[in-house]
Structure formats: structure tokens, C-alpha cells
Design a protein around this motif. Structure first.
Motif, PDB file in Angstrom:
ATOM      1  N   ILE A 244      -1.594   0.751  -9.822  1.00 19.94           N
ATOM      2  CA  ILE A 244      -0.626   1.794  -9.500  1.00 19.94           C
ATOM      3  C   ILE A 244      -1.375   2.867  -8.716  1.00 19.94           C
ATOM      4  O   ILE A 244      -2.330   3.454  -9.226  1.00 19.94           O
ATOM      5  CB  ILE A 244       0.001   2.407 -10.762  1.00 19.94           C
ATOM      6  N   PRO A 245      -0.983   3.134  -7.481  1.00 21.90           N
ATOM      7  CA  PRO A 245      -1.672   4.134  -6.671  1.00 21.90           C
ATOM      8  C   PRO A 245      -1.598   5.528  -7.311  1.00 21.90           C
ATOM      9  O   PRO A 245      -0.613   5.846  -8.000  1.00 21.90           O
ATOM     10  CB  PRO A 245      -0.923   4.115  -5.341  1.00 21.90           C
ATOM     11  N   ASP A 246      -2.606   6.345  -7.072  1.00 24.25           N
ATOM     12  CA  ASP A 246      -2.652   7.689  -7.654  1.00 24.25           C
ATOM     13  C   ASP A 246      -1.415   8.508  -7.307  1.00 24.25           C
ATOM     14  O   ASP A 246      -0.875   9.208  -8.167  1.00 24.25           O
ATOM     15  CB  ASP A 246      -3.907   8.434  -7.198  1.00 24.25           C
ATOM     16  N   GLU A 247      -0.947   8.446  -6.057  1.00 24.82           N
ATOM     17  CA  GLU A 247       0.237   9.210  -5.656  1.00 24.82           C
ATOM     18  C   GLU A 247       1.477   8.774  -6.436  1.00 24.82           C
ATOM     19  O   GLU A 247       2.293   9.605  -6.825  1.00 24.82           O
ATOM     20  CB  GLU A 247       0.481   9.063  -4.159  1.00 24.82           C
ATOM     21  N   VAL A 248       1.605   7.492  -6.697  1.00 26.75           N
ATOM     22  CA  VAL A 248       2.727   6.968  -7.484  1.00 26.75           C
ATOM     23  C   VAL A 248       2.563   7.406  -8.940  1.00 26.75           C
ATOM     24  O   VAL A 248       3.532   7.864  -9.572  1.00 26.75           O
ATOM     25  CB  VAL A 248       2.805   5.429  -7.384  1.00 26.75           C
ATOM     26  N   ARG A 249       1.367   7.298  -9.473  1.00 24.83           N
ATOM     27  CA  ARG A 249       1.094   7.682 -10.861  1.00 24.83           C
ATOM     28  C   ARG A 249       1.455   9.154 -11.091  1.00 24.83           C
ATOM     29  O   ARG A 249       2.067   9.511 -12.093  1.00 24.83           O
ATOM     30  CB  ARG A 249      -0.371   7.418 -11.186  1.00 24.83           C
ATOM     31  N   GLU A 250       1.091  10.010 -10.146  1.00 25.02           N
ATOM     32  CA  GLU A 250       1.393  11.454 -10.263  1.00 25.02           C
ATOM     33  C   GLU A 250       2.887  11.701 -10.289  1.00 25.02           C
ATOM     34  O   GLU A 250       3.380  12.505 -11.091  1.00 25.02           O
ATOM     35  CB  GLU A 250       0.761  12.210  -9.101  1.00 25.02           C
ATOM     36  N   GLU A 251       3.630  11.024  -9.431  1.00 30.00           N
ATOM     37  CA  GLU A 251       5.081  11.186  -9.415  1.00 30.00           C
ATOM     38  C   GLU A 251       5.728  10.604 -10.670  1.00 30.00           C
ATOM     39  O   GLU A 251       6.613  11.213 -11.255  1.00 30.00           O
ATOM     40  CB  GLU A 251       5.686  10.537  -8.163  1.00 30.00           C
ATOM     41  N   ALA A 252       5.285   9.439 -11.094  1.00 30.08           N
ATOM     42  CA  ALA A 252       5.865   8.804 -12.293  1.00 30.08           C
ATOM     43  C   ALA A 252       5.638   9.652 -13.533  1.00 30.08           C
ATOM     44  O   ALA A 252       6.469   9.658 -14.441  1.00 30.08           O
ATOM     45  CB  ALA A 252       5.263   7.409 -12.470  1.00 30.08           C
TER      46      ALA A 252
ATOM     47  N   LEU B 265       8.101   8.091  -1.450  1.00 35.51           N
ATOM     48  CA  LEU B 265       6.914   7.286  -1.205  1.00 35.51           C
ATOM     49  C   LEU B 265       7.357   5.975  -0.582  1.00 35.51           C
ATOM     50  O   LEU B 265       8.456   5.497  -0.861  1.00 35.51           O
ATOM     51  CB  LEU B 265       6.156   7.027  -2.507  1.00 35.51           C
ATOM     52  N   ALA B 266       6.509   5.408   0.275  1.00 35.23           N
ATOM     53  CA  ALA B 266       6.873   4.175   0.954  1.00 35.23           C
ATOM     54  C   ALA B 266       5.684   3.235   1.021  1.00 35.23           C
ATOM     55  O   ALA B 266       4.530   3.656   1.004  1.00 35.23           O
ATOM     56  CB  ALA B 266       7.376   4.468   2.361  1.00 35.23           C
ATOM     57  N   CYS B 267       6.002   1.950   1.086  1.00 30.41           N
ATOM     58  CA  CYS B 267       4.983   0.913   1.197  1.00 30.41           C
ATOM     59  C   CYS B 267       4.708   0.649   2.675  1.00 30.41           C
ATOM     60  O   CYS B 267       5.632   0.365   3.435  1.00 30.41           O
ATOM     61  CB  CYS B 267       5.458  -0.363   0.515  1.00 30.41           C
ATOM     62  N   ARG B 268       3.460   0.731   3.059  1.00 33.88           N
ATOM     63  CA  ARG B 268       3.083   0.457   4.446  1.00 33.88           C
ATOM     64  C   ARG B 268       3.087  -1.035   4.752  1.00 33.88           C
ATOM     65  O   ARG B 268       3.072  -1.426   5.908  1.00 33.88           O
ATOM     66  CB  ARG B 268       1.708   1.039   4.739  1.00 33.88           C
TER      67      ARG B 268
ATOM     68  N   GLY C 135       7.605  -1.878   3.719  1.00 36.56           N
ATOM     69  CA  GLY C 135       8.601  -0.888   4.092  1.00 36.56           C
ATOM     70  C   GLY C 135       9.515  -0.439   2.967  1.00 36.56           C
ATOM     71  O   GLY C 135      10.425   0.352   3.194  1.00 36.56           O
ATOM     72  N   SER C 136       9.291  -0.906   1.740  1.00 39.05           N
ATOM     73  CA  SER C 136      10.105  -0.444   0.617  1.00 39.05           C
ATOM     74  C   SER C 136       9.855   1.037   0.373  1.00 39.05           C
ATOM     75  O   SER C 136       8.807   1.572   0.733  1.00 39.05           O
ATOM     76  CB  SER C 136       9.768  -1.232  -0.649  1.00 39.05           C
ATOM     77  N   GLN C 137      10.827   1.689  -0.254  1.00 37.48           N
ATOM     78  CA  GLN C 137      10.718   3.108  -0.561  1.00 37.48           C
ATOM     79  C   GLN C 137      10.923   3.326  -2.053  1.00 37.48           C
ATOM     80  O   GLN C 137      11.558   2.518  -2.729  1.00 37.48           O
ATOM     81  CB  GLN C 137      11.770   3.888   0.230  1.00 37.48           C
ATOM     82  N   TRP C 138      10.405   4.480  -2.551  1.00 39.45           N
ATOM     83  CA  TRP C 138      10.500   4.766  -3.981  1.00 39.45           C
ATOM     84  C   TRP C 138      10.498   6.262  -4.212  1.00 39.45           C
ATOM     85  O   TRP C 138       9.802   7.009  -3.517  1.00 39.45           O
ATOM     86  CB  TRP C 138       9.307   4.126  -4.701  1.00 39.45           C
ATOM     87  N   VAL C 139      11.290   6.700  -5.185  1.00 39.71           N
ATOM     88  CA  VAL C 139      11.250   8.062  -5.723  1.00 39.71           C
ATOM     89  C   VAL C 139      11.138   7.933  -7.235  1.00 39.71           C
ATOM     90  O   VAL C 139      11.517   6.912  -7.821  1.00 39.71           O
ATOM     91  CB  VAL C 139      12.489   8.900  -5.333  1.00 39.71           C
TER      92      VAL C 139
ATOM     93  N   SER D  89       0.872  -1.163   0.000  1.00 41.49           N
ATOM     94  CA  SER D  89       0.000   0.000   0.000  1.00 41.49           C
ATOM     95  C   SER D  89       0.914   1.219   0.000  1.00 41.49           C
ATOM     96  O   SER D  89       1.485   1.571   1.032  1.00 41.49           O
ATOM     97  CB  SER D  89      -0.891  -0.020   1.249  1.00 41.49           C
ATOM     98  N   TRP D  90       1.098   1.830  -1.171  1.00 39.60           N
ATOM     99  CA  TRP D  90       2.073   2.905  -1.351  1.00 39.60           C
ATOM    100  C   TRP D  90       1.468   4.264  -1.056  1.00 39.60           C
ATOM    101  O   TRP D  90       0.373   4.580  -1.499  1.00 39.60           O
ATOM    102  CB  TRP D  90       2.607   2.870  -2.773  1.00 39.60           C
ATOM    103  N   HIS D  91       2.249   5.086  -0.311  1.00 40.80           N
ATOM    104  CA  HIS D  91       1.796   6.420   0.082  1.00 40.80           C
ATOM    105  C   HIS D  91       2.977   7.371   0.150  1.00 40.80           C
ATOM    106  O   HIS D  91       4.108   6.972   0.436  1.00 40.80           O
ATOM    107  CB  HIS D  91       1.122   6.360   1.463  1.00 40.80           C
ATOM    108  N   ARG D  92       2.685   8.655  -0.057  1.00 38.89           N
ATOM    109  CA  ARG D  92       3.697   9.700   0.070  1.00 38.89           C
ATOM    110  C   ARG D  92       4.064   9.837   1.550  1.00 38.89           C
ATOM    111  O   ARG D  92       3.220   9.732   2.419  1.00 38.89           O
ATOM    112  CB  ARG D  92       3.143  11.021  -0.461  1.00 38.89           C
ATOM    113  N   THR D  93       5.339  10.078   1.807  1.00 40.87           N
ATOM    114  CA  THR D  93       5.805  10.323   3.169  1.00 40.87           C
ATOM    115  C   THR D  93       6.165  11.804   3.278  1.00 40.87           C
ATOM    116  O   THR D  93       6.272  12.493   2.262  1.00 40.87           O
ATOM    117  CB  THR D  93       7.048   9.470   3.497  1.00 40.87           C
TER     118      THR D  93
END
Length: 62
Positions: free
Chosen positions: A51-59, A27-30, A33-37, A13-17
Motif C-alpha cells: 500500500i503506497p504511503d500516500e494511499v495509507r495516509e488517506e485511508a 489518487l490515481a494509478c499511473r 488509470g484507475s482512480q481512488w478517494v 503505481s498509485w499517486h496523489r493528483t
């Protein structure tokens, strides 16, 4: 500092931190615990395969 990357456990479950990495929103997975930029060559998905909306916006800013 490097990114934390862990094996998915079907709980993703990916969310912006509130943190950033090299000036990019982190962004991190709840679930695992993985992280992504957005500079990473891969794109995270939730446990649903979406693909979560927050991830889609960043990608989209790549």
C-alpha cells in the motif's frame, strides 16, 4: 463525475493528483488509470503488493 476503474495490468503505481472528488484528494494509478478517494471501501496497492504511503495516509483518515 464518477471514478475511473480499470483492471490492473501489473503496472500499478498509485499517486496523489492535483484534482479532488467531492472535496477529497483524488489518487490515481499511473499504470492502469484507475482512480481512488478515501471514501471508497477498497484500498489500492501497487504492483509490488504494497500500500503506497500516500494511499495509507488517506485511508487512515476514514
Amino acid at each position: 463525475m464518477g471514478l475511473a476503474i480499470h483492471a490492473c495490468r501489473s503496472l500499478c503505481s498509485w499517486h496523489r493528483t492535483p484534482a479532488t472528488l467531492d472535496g477529497l484528494p483524488l489518487l490515481a494509478c499511473r499504470g492502469c488509470g484507475s482512480q481512488w478517494v478515501r471514501s471508497e471501501p477498497w484500498t489500492p496497492i501497487d504492483h509490488t503488493g504494497r500500500i503506497p504511503d500516500e494511499v495509507r495516509e488517506e485511508a487512515a483518515k476514514r
